[in-house]
Design a protein around this motif. Sequence first.
Motif: not given
Length: 240
Positions: A32-61
């Motif tokens: 799941a953390s690999k997906f978060v990192e890939l999603l971050a690249g899309e967000v930086r490129a302009g993708l608009q999403v709103l996300c709910v993390p399933t843990s404090e670890e994922t929230q920090r990432l």
Amino acid sequence: MSVESYKLAAARRALQFVEPGMRLGLGTGSTASKFVELLAGEVRAGLQVLCVPTSEETQRLAEQHGIPLTTLCETPLLDLTIDGADEIDGELRLIKGGGGALLREKIVATASDRMIVIADSAKQVAKLGAFPLPVEVARFGMTATRNMIEMLAADAGCHGEITQRLLSDGAPFVTDGGNYIFDCAFGPMEDPEALDEALKFIPGVVENGLFLGIADAAIIGGPEGVAVIEAQYGESQEAV
């Protein structure tokens, strides 16, 4: 190729299910953390999403990568959750909770219109249970709760060692919700549904790691490529 590359391939394929404006649940764990990192690249490129993390670890990432976050209190209905799994059987029944986030993972998954599991092919099993089942329990009366787990699990045909999860220094593992976890080495389960129902009868059990009838699809990365398995069809399609 390595297991890590299979995880990355599955996470990359999952991005194809994300559409602009989606409200996403972000899973916990190595895949799941690999997906978060890939999603971050899309967000930086302009993708608009709103996300709910399933843990404090994922929230920090997610915060580290600048992914916009919300909560289920603010956004109680989600479009899609992408999460990993410790085991997946042929009916897309799952064992989750190896990372200790099973309660929040199940809450977020069931608040979503659709849940997609991403994993490497080693997580596929004929029967659930080789991976010890995590059971999150309240601290109060935990010995009594453990005894009830053992008794009712036996009634459901499951037997095996039940151990409290500990940290490397011997201290109890504590979940984000402040609870403890028992890891139940029951072995292959003939009837996961019966065990799930039995565990729900125990007041001290907060949640268990059986995710039954929750996953809508699984994306599995392996040596032969990436397979997308849809729950409603039970068939896999190889993606190039």
